[in-house]
Motif scaffolding. Structure first.
Motif, PDB file in Angstrom:
ATOM      1  N   UNK A   8       0.868  -1.288   0.109  1.00 28.11           N
ATOM      2  CA  UNK A   8       0.094  -0.173   0.120  1.00 28.11           C
ATOM      3  C   UNK A   8       0.986   1.329  -0.013  1.00 28.11           C
ATOM      4  N   UNK A   9       0.908   1.984  -0.996  1.00 23.14           N
ATOM      5  CA  UNK A   9       1.585   3.164  -1.292  1.00 23.14           C
ATOM      6  C   UNK A   9       1.114   4.417  -0.409  1.00 23.14           C
ATOM      7  N   UNK A  10       1.918   5.156   0.148  1.00 28.29           N
ATOM      8  CA  UNK A  10       1.266   6.367   0.912  1.00 28.29           C
ATOM      9  C   UNK A  10       1.811   7.693   0.180  1.00 28.29           C
ATOM     10  N   UNK A  11       3.164   7.582   0.054  1.00 28.35           N
ATOM     11  CA  UNK A  11       3.683   9.196  -0.520  1.00 28.35           C
ATOM     12  C   UNK A  11       4.361   8.490  -1.917  1.00 28.35           C
ATOM     13  N   UNK A  12       3.698   9.120  -2.871  1.00 32.85           N
ATOM     14  CA  UNK A  12       4.284   8.665  -4.271  1.00 32.85           C
ATOM     15  C   UNK A  12       4.667   9.804  -4.856  1.00 32.85           C
ATOM     16  N   UNK A  13       5.934   9.400  -5.678  1.00 36.78           N
ATOM     17  CA  UNK A  13       6.592  10.489  -6.802  1.00 36.78           C
ATOM     18  C   UNK A  13       6.011   9.727  -8.038  1.00 36.78           C
ATOM     19  N   UNK A  14       5.517  10.572  -8.866  1.00 36.19           N
ATOM     20  CA  UNK A  14       4.999  10.000 -10.466  1.00 36.19           C
ATOM     21  C   UNK A  14       6.182  11.009 -11.391  1.00 36.19           C
ATOM     22  N   UNK A  15       6.936  10.297 -11.884  1.00 39.13           N
ATOM     23  CA  UNK A  15       7.726  11.151 -12.933  1.00 39.13           C
ATOM     24  C   UNK A  15       7.114  11.226 -14.236  1.00 39.13           C
ATOM     25  N   UNK A  16       7.093  12.273 -14.867  1.00 36.59           N
ATOM     26  CA  UNK A  16       6.696  12.561 -16.187  1.00 36.59           C
ATOM     27  C   UNK A  16       4.940  12.736 -16.255  1.00 36.59           C
ATOM     28  N   UNK A  17       4.525  12.771 -15.030  1.00 36.59           N
ATOM     29  CA  UNK A  17       3.150  12.943 -14.718  1.00 36.59           C
ATOM     30  C   UNK A  17       2.528  14.397 -15.599  1.00 36.59           C
ATOM     31  N   UNK A  18       3.269  14.963 -16.446  1.00 34.70           N
ATOM     32  CA  UNK A  18       2.317  15.782 -17.347  1.00 34.70           C
ATOM     33  C   UNK A  18       2.268  15.300 -18.720  1.00 34.70           C
ATOM     34  N   UNK A  19       3.045  14.010 -19.026  1.00 31.67           N
ATOM     35  CA  UNK A  19       3.119  13.869 -20.324  1.00 31.67           C
ATOM     36  C   UNK A  19       1.573  12.990 -20.352  1.00 31.67           C
ATOM     37  N   UNK A  48       4.167  18.292 -23.448  1.00 31.09           N
ATOM     38  CA  UNK A  48       3.912  17.715 -21.842  1.00 31.09           C
ATOM     39  C   UNK A  48       3.084  19.098 -21.402  1.00 31.09           C
ATOM     40  N   UNK A  49       2.089  19.047 -20.892  1.00 32.87           N
ATOM     41  CA  UNK A  49       1.250  20.226 -20.462  1.00 32.87           C
ATOM     42  C   UNK A  49       0.654  20.056 -19.035  1.00 32.87           C
ATOM     43  N   UNK A  50       0.967  21.187 -18.215  1.00 31.29           N
ATOM     44  CA  UNK A  50       0.615  20.881 -16.705  1.00 31.29           C
ATOM     45  C   UNK A  50      -0.937  20.845 -16.831  1.00 31.29           C
ATOM     46  N   UNK A  51      -1.795  20.957 -17.732  1.00 35.82           N
ATOM     47  CA  UNK A  51      -3.228  21.295 -17.832  1.00 35.82           C
ATOM     48  C   UNK A  51      -3.761  19.697 -18.247  1.00 35.82           C
ATOM     49  N   UNK A  52      -2.898  18.843 -18.373  1.00 33.29           N
ATOM     50  CA  UNK A  52      -3.230  17.529 -18.806  1.00 33.29           C
ATOM     51  C   UNK A  52      -3.864  16.840 -17.453  1.00 33.29           C
ATOM     52  N   UNK A  53      -3.137  17.369 -16.391  1.00 32.44           N
ATOM     53  CA  UNK A  53      -3.782  16.874 -14.977  1.00 32.44           C
ATOM     54  C   UNK A  53      -5.117  17.510 -14.821  1.00 32.44           C
TER      55      UNK A  53
END
Ligand SMILES: NC(=O)c1ccc[n+]([C@@H]2O[C@H](COP(=O)([O-])OP(=O)(O)OC[C@H]3O[C@@H](n4cnc5c(N)ncnc54)[C@H](O)[C@@H]3O)[C@@H](O)[C@H]2O)c1
Length: 603
Positions: A8-19, A48-53
């Protein structure tokens, strides 16, 4: 049904999360792991685009965006899980800039792995790879899907970099026991994909009812995994994947590119509420390595993780087309400006504001503050691009560039402000992984025997510069008559004006073009001037005709003694614009002035 989680993850880094896939994963997993905190690390390359999120996720207190390169060690703090998407996945970069793709997908990745190793508290690291590592499959009906231990036979430079990445994953697992699980994914489609890829490109063609360009025969088969199914698969890999194992995530649903066009045209016509017209095709030459088919077995993921794709192709395509037809805002870069308070810097700020591109003015002064201080600030600014508009063109008691010719102390100032600061900043950006634009000058040229008036213009020399854009501006002119340093506000007051053609940088046009090139992460040296040189006398003549009949300058012809003296000074030159016109066309100086002066009058 997926199996109950064993991790069970708690604190996650997602790399490339604007792609493409990363943003869809962020949007999916934010609710699927409702108590988790997420840090999205992305440097916004290309599309990549911050608005993809999704807006709802961007507003969530459990989500944080950190704009930086994965090689920035400061980004790894208080986390237990990494889901690693960040990579160069585009053909332009991987095929044409092979070394740059290796730099990112291999060297930066190794730096990132090493940061994770040193951090020492990661409990699970999911590494995203691709089915392209297996090379292509046969088109025959009895071809068996590639399994996780099949031979790796890359058919293109992108796949080669991904194999190199996987090799380091294995080495780090063996040597340091890093808790990594690898997912090799099929061809994926869904919202937020860059329009150089086939699905979004075909949606654009369908909208315009254009011709579908098909590489080669169009019979190449692709498997089509919907991005939310991929996200569910990655969730299952994170929760239940065995450490140091590899899982293929894919689908057995295949379609060739020509049939894909049919489905997309139908869906776009349906969603636009218009009568369906079958697609028209145009064949274009194949790319150097266009693999025939990627066919992988997903049995291991099905058996061990209980995961299987569940979205039908029609449903996935309905969601993808609906998303592509929606109007939305884009944010593809965050900019830091050095020297933003000067004349050109202020004009640049107007353009950035008008385009809603987020920017900050750096506080540290390169060449004045210690380099370490400058670099420290730069690393924490949270930007993806840097523009350097610093430079010394005048000083106390002298309002022109002649100021720099006033003795040894001026040589020091000149070297510090016009050379050292620009160069050291470029090095820092390269180290941190930021795109760098230097606004330089064309004043080092003047008409000479090889480049006479009306003859050959000064060309850019082919300085390489991926991620490093060096634009040469000359005689920068804006439309702001309140700005005392504006060339236009000066020359409309002059009684006499030189009547020889010179290159002009009309700032609103050229700054906009520069922003477009930055968004595409263009590199190299570029003459950033409006094409077709024009004399300052002619500029004011057009101004007189359109804006203010009261101005009345007299021309100084080229044959006069005065003109011969002026001719030898810097700035009187014509810069070649063939390269600019090829990559980012701008209006000729005359056309642009007529357009801007008419707008001035209309206001
Ligand atoms: N698209 C597919 O069909 C597909 C299929 C299989 C595997 N993959 C893999 O999935 C991952 C994501 O692919 P995608 O299609 O979403 O690509 P993408 O180009 O849309 O996204 C990649 C993201 O990584 C970021 N990035 C790249 N280098 C970075 C760096 N050094 N530091 C910080 N951020 C960086 C980019 O800015 C971008 O937002 C990649 O690892 C790719 O190899 C993709």
């Amino acid at each position: 049904m997926t199996s109950p989680p064993t991790y069970t993850p708690k604190n996650v880094v997602i790399t490339g999360g604007c792609g493409f896939i990363g943003s869809n994963f962020v949007n999916y997993i934010h609710d699927a792991w409702p108590t988790c905190n997420f840090v999205n690390i992305d440097k916004l390359i290309l599309n990549s685009d911050t608005q993809n999120v999704n807006e709802s996720v961007r507003q969530s207190p459990r989500y944080k965006l950190v704009l930086t390169d994965i090689k920035n060690e400061a980004a790894i703090l208080n986390i237990d899980t990494v889901i690693h998407f960040a990579a160069d996945c585009t053909s332009t970069r991987c095929y044409n800039e092979t070394a740059e793709a290796v730099q990112n997908n291999v060297l930066s990745f190794i730096q990132f792995l090493d940061t994770v190793r040193k951090y020492g508290r990661i409990q699970r690291f999911v590494h995203i790879s691709t089915d392209e590592v297996y090379g292509d499959s046969d088109l025959s009906a009895d071809e068996q899907g590639k399994v996780e231990h099949s031979r790796l036979l890359p058919g293109n430079p992108y796949a080669a970099t991904k194999i190199a990445g996987e090799a380091y994953v294995r080495a780090y697992q063996r040597q340091y026991n890093l808790p990594i699980v690898t997912a090799r994914m099929n061809n994926i489609y869904g919202p937020n994909q860059w329009d150089v890829k086939v699905v979004p490109r075909f949606i654009e063609i369908a909208k315009a009812r254009g011709e579908y360009t098909i590489q080669g025969t169009g019979k190449q088969l692709r498997s089509w995994l919907f991005v939310d199914d991929a996200s569910a698969g990655l969730k299952a890999v994170t929760e239940n994947g065995r450490l140091h194992e590899i899982y293929n995530l894919g689908t057995y649903y295949e379609k060739n590119v020509a049939d894909l066009a049919k489905t997309i045209q139908e869906e776009v016509d349906r969603q636009l509420g218009r009568a369906h017209e079958p697609p028209r095709y145009k064949s274009i030459p194949d790319r150097p390595y266009n693999d025939l088919r990627y066919f992988i077995s997903i049995e291991k993921a099905q058996n061990e993780l209980g995961w299987t794709p569940s979205t039908s192709f029609d449903e996935g395509m309905r969601i993808t087309v609906a998303s592509a037809l929606k109007e939305r805002k884009h944010v593809k870069m965050h900019v830091a400006i050095y020297g933003g308070k000067g004349y050109v810097g202020q004009e640049l700020q107007h353009v950035l504001k008008a385009r809603e591109i987020p920017y900050v003015l750096a506080e540290k002064k390169v060449g004045f503050d210690e380099d370490e201080e400058v670099e420290k600030e730069l690393a924490l600014l949270g930007v993806t691009h840097v523009i350097c508009v610093t430079g010394r063109t005048h000083g106390p008691g002298c309002n022109t560039i002649e100021y720099l010719e006033g003795g040894a102390d001026k040589v020091f100032i000149n070297v510090r402000d016009n050379m050292y600061s620009a160069t050291i900043l470029a090095h820092m950006c390269r180290k941190i992984g930021l795109h760098y634009t230097y606004i330089g000058t064309g004043y080092m040229f003047a008409y000479d025997k090889e480049h006479p008036i009306g003859g050959d213009e000064f060309k850019e020399e082919g300085m390489p510069g991926w991620e490093n854009l060096n634009v040469r501006i000359t005689l920068p002119l804006s439309l702001d008559l309140e700005q005392p340093r504006n060339l236009l506000s000066k020359i409309i007051k002059y009684k006499e004006l030189f009547d020889i053609p010179v290159s002009l940088t009309i700032l609103p046009d050229c700054m906009n073009t520069m922003c477009n090139l930055m968004e595409q992460r263009t590199g190299g040296t570029l003459n950033l001037v409006n094409p077709e040189p024009i004399s300052l006398y002619e500029v004011v003549k057009i101004y007189k005709e359109i804006v203010d009949d009261a101005v009345n300058p007299t021309p100084i012809g080229v044959e006069t003694e005065r003109a011969q003296q002026l001719l030898a000074t810097k700035g009187n030159c014509a810069l070649d614009t063939q390269k600019l016109q090829r990559i980012a066309p701008v209006l000729s100086a005359k056309e642009s002035l007529i357009k801007h002066f008419n707008e001035m009058v209309a206001k």
